[in-house]
Design an enzyme around this catalytic site. Structure first.
Site, PDB file in Angstrom:
ATOM      1  N   SER A 146       0.870  -1.181   0.000  1.00 22.32           N
ATOM      2  CA  SER A 146       0.000   0.000   0.000  1.00 22.32           C
ATOM      3  C   SER A 146       0.898   1.220   0.000  1.00 22.32           C
ATOM      4  O   SER A 146       2.059   1.137   0.433  1.00 22.32           O
ATOM      5  CB  SER A 146      -0.858   0.010   1.270  1.00 22.32           C
ATOM      6  N   TYR A 159      -2.582  -1.261  10.337  1.00 20.39           N
ATOM      7  CA  TYR A 159      -2.408  -1.416   8.876  1.00 20.39           C
ATOM      8  C   TYR A 159      -1.020  -0.930   8.464  1.00 20.39           C
ATOM      9  O   TYR A 159      -0.298  -1.604   7.708  1.00 20.39           O
ATOM     10  CB  TYR A 159      -3.513  -0.617   8.179  1.00 20.39           C
TER      11      TYR A 159
HETATM   12  P1  NAD Z   1     -10.920  -6.467  -0.865  1.00 15.93           P
HETATM   13  O1  NAD Z   1     -11.497  -6.367   0.504  1.00 15.93           O
HETATM   14  O2  NAD Z   1     -11.808  -6.602  -2.029  1.00 15.93           O
HETATM   15  O3  NAD Z   1      -9.870  -7.648  -0.961  1.00 15.93           O
HETATM   16  C1  NAD Z   1      -9.250  -8.253   0.125  1.00 15.93           C
HETATM   17  C2  NAD Z   1      -9.406  -9.741  -0.076  1.00 15.93           C
HETATM   18  O4  NAD Z   1      -8.615 -10.407   0.907  1.00 15.93           O
HETATM   19  C3  NAD Z   1     -10.857 -10.192   0.120  1.00 15.93           C
HETATM   20  O5  NAD Z   1     -11.208 -11.076  -0.931  1.00 15.93           O
HETATM   21  C4  NAD Z   1     -10.810 -10.920   1.468  1.00 15.93           C
HETATM   22  O6  NAD Z   1     -11.760 -11.951   1.586  1.00 15.93           O
HETATM   23  C5  NAD Z   1      -9.408 -11.455   1.439  1.00 15.93           C
HETATM   24  N1  NAD Z   1      -8.913 -11.788   2.770  1.00 15.93           N
HETATM   25  C6  NAD Z   1      -8.969 -11.035   3.888  1.00 15.93           C
HETATM   26  N2  NAD Z   1      -8.419 -11.715   4.915  1.00 15.93           N
HETATM   27  C7  NAD Z   1      -8.015 -12.909   4.410  1.00 15.93           C
HETATM   28  C8  NAD Z   1      -7.397 -14.045   4.969  1.00 15.93           C
HETATM   29  N3  NAD Z   1      -7.067 -14.098   6.267  1.00 15.93           N
HETATM   30  N4  NAD Z   1      -7.118 -15.104   4.172  1.00 15.93           N
HETATM   31  C9  NAD Z   1      -7.446 -15.068   2.842  1.00 15.93           C
HETATM   32  N5  NAD Z   1      -8.055 -14.022   2.267  1.00 15.93           N
HETATM   33  C10 NAD Z   1      -8.336 -12.960   3.045  1.00 15.93           C
HETATM   34  O7  NAD Z   1      -9.994  -5.169  -0.996  1.00 15.93           O
HETATM   35  P2  NAD Z   1      -8.803  -4.847  -2.015  1.00 15.93           P
HETATM   36  O8  NAD Z   1      -8.753  -3.379  -2.117  1.00 15.93           O
HETATM   37  O9  NAD Z   1      -8.927  -5.635  -3.252  1.00 15.93           O
HETATM   38  O10 NAD Z   1      -7.517  -5.302  -1.188  1.00 15.93           O
HETATM   39  C11 NAD Z   1      -6.520  -6.151  -1.720  1.00 15.93           C
HETATM   40  C12 NAD Z   1      -5.160  -5.738  -1.176  1.00 15.93           C
HETATM   41  O11 NAD Z   1      -4.844  -4.452  -1.669  1.00 15.93           O
HETATM   42  C13 NAD Z   1      -5.071  -5.657   0.342  1.00 15.93           C
HETATM   43  O12 NAD Z   1      -3.844  -6.186   0.786  1.00 15.93           O
HETATM   44  C14 NAD Z   1      -5.130  -4.172   0.612  1.00 15.93           C
HETATM   45  O13 NAD Z   1      -4.486  -3.813   1.809  1.00 15.93           O
HETATM   46  C15 NAD Z   1      -4.385  -3.654  -0.600  1.00 15.93           C
HETATM   47  N6  NAD Z   1      -4.631  -2.252  -0.912  1.00 15.93           N
HETATM   48  C16 NAD Z   1      -5.857  -1.825  -1.325  1.00 15.93           C
HETATM   49  C17 NAD Z   1      -6.047  -0.488  -1.608  1.00 15.93           C
HETATM   50  C18 NAD Z   1      -7.363   0.067  -2.071  1.00 15.93           C
HETATM   51  O14 NAD Z   1      -7.506   1.300  -2.098  1.00 15.93           O
HETATM   52  N7  NAD Z   1      -8.331  -0.744  -2.442  1.00 15.93           N
HETATM   53  C19 NAD Z   1      -4.983   0.413  -1.453  1.00 15.93           C
HETATM   54  C20 NAD Z   1      -3.760  -0.061  -1.033  1.00 15.93           C
HETATM   55  C21 NAD Z   1      -3.592  -1.394  -0.762  1.00 15.93           C
END
Ligand code: NAD
Length: 258
Positions: A146, A159
């Site tokens: 992130s 986080y």
């Molecule tokens: P999201 O909530 O759609 O995806 C997260 C996924 O991780 C979900 O499918 C959830 O079920 C899964 N998950 C959570 N805990 C888990 C576990 N213990 N075991 C297996 N799966 C698990 O959100 P996203 O935005 O797609 O997030 C994906 C990644 O991107 C994350 O690591 C998040 O921190 C990172 N991220 C997202 C953003 C954003 O703005 N969306 C920004 C920076 C980083």
């Protein structure tokens, strides 16, 4: 018939039943990779993703793994090797965040975030690399960290601890694993339109304040992240290791906490 930059490769993408992970798994499939779709809590969304991946003419399997459980991470790697005879790319994408002022953070919140975002990625990578080592194969690890691996995020100290931690793990492993032909990099997304941001996207004043800080004037899409993941997973990224790649529309250069 599938073709593309990842033809003949196999990739595990954690948390790929939604959001960025789903976007990466489908883009990898469109580039010819077989994919292991991992889900924790939504089998139907996982199955839908698996079917969409196979529509690109590749093979895709669905595995239930809670990455915070080490036995699940080992099984995830095991499934990839059993079903595909090997695996070339690991994308540590699964992640969670918990909003809490520092003084209100509970041990449970802390463990949930750190066990998923940091410990899960750490030990899954370890299981993946052990397999590569015994097969004497090269490989690629991509962590979806992130912008908050580097940038402050008040009220999300757990986080930030997890994403800052994965930044240093990535740098360390790039050095330790480079001699084995294993490349390790992070992708640091800014604000991407996915379920993790549902509350933010519904809060117009907060959303508009955020958009005002993004030079490109919009939230990112999962495709914005997936294109970079393909580059890093493919031979195009063959000399790239130990770096973080920011995909944030310029946010980091123009961020003001409200
Ligand atoms: P999201 O909530 O759609 O995806 C997260 C996924 O991780 C979900 O499918 C959830 O079920 C899964 N998950 C959570 N805990 C888990 C576990 N213990 N075991 C297996 N799966 C698990 O959100 P996203 O935005 O797609 O997030 C994906 C990644 O991107 C994350 O690591 C998040 O921190 C990172 N991220 C997202 C953003 C954003 O703005 N969306 C920004 C920076 C980083």
């Amino acid at each position: 018939m599938a073709s593309g930059r990842l033809l003949g490769k196999t990739a595990i993408v954690t948390g790929s039943a939604s959001g960025i992970g789903q976007g990466i798994a489908l883009r990898f499939a469109s580039e010819g990779a077989n994919v292991v779709i991992d889900f924790r809590s939504h089998p139907e969304a996982g199955e839908e993703t698996r079917a969409k991946a196979e529509a690109f003419g590749v093979k895709a399997i669905l595995v239930h793994a809670d990455v915070s459980k080490i036995s699940d991470t080992q099984n995830l790697v095991e499934q990839a090797w059993t079903q595909f005879g090997g695996c070339d790319v690991l994308v540590n994408n699964a992640g969670v965040e918990k909003h809490a002022a520092f003084l209100d953070v509970t041990e449970e919140d802390y463990d949930t975030v750190l066990d998923t975002n940091l410990k899960g990625a750490f030990f899954l990578t370890q299981a993946f690399v052990k397999r590569l080592q015994s097969a004497k194969k090269p490989g690629v690890v991509i962590n979806i960290s992130s912008v908050h691996e580097d940038m402050v995020f008040p009220n999300f100290s757990t986080y930030c601890a997890s994403k800052g931690g994965i930044r240093m793990v990535m740098r360390d492993l790039a050095v330790e694993l480079g001699p084995m032909g294993i490349r390790v990099n992070n992708i640091a997304p800014g604000a991407i339109a996915t379920p993790i941001n549902t509350a933010l996207m519904a809060d117009k004043p907060k959303l508009n304040a955020l958009l005002a800080n993004i030079p490109l004037g919009r939230m990112g899409t999962t495709d914005d992240v997936a294109g970079l993941a393909v580059f890093l997973a493919s031979e195009d990224g063959g000399y790239v290791t130990g770096s973080t790649f920011v995909v944030d529309g310029g946010l980091m250069r123009n961020y003001h906490e409200q």
